[in-house]
Design a protein around this motif. Sequence first.
Motif: not given
Length: 60
Positions: A50, A47, A17-18, A20, A54
């Motif tokens: 992720i 995205s 995520d970082q 991205r 999650q």
Amino acid sequence: MQDHNSTNQEDLILKLDQDRAWLLENLDKGKWSEIRSELADLERKISKLIIRVQESNIET
């Protein structure tokens, strides 16, 4: 208590995520204009991945 695999997965998702976010930030600054479309597509796919991971973790 979380198992080792779960912790590793969370760390991996956080790093992904970082990366991205970094990619999106640089695209917004106009970098890599010649391949912007492809990189934007990659950012969207990351995205979505992720989010799916999650959501999967919430269900289990």
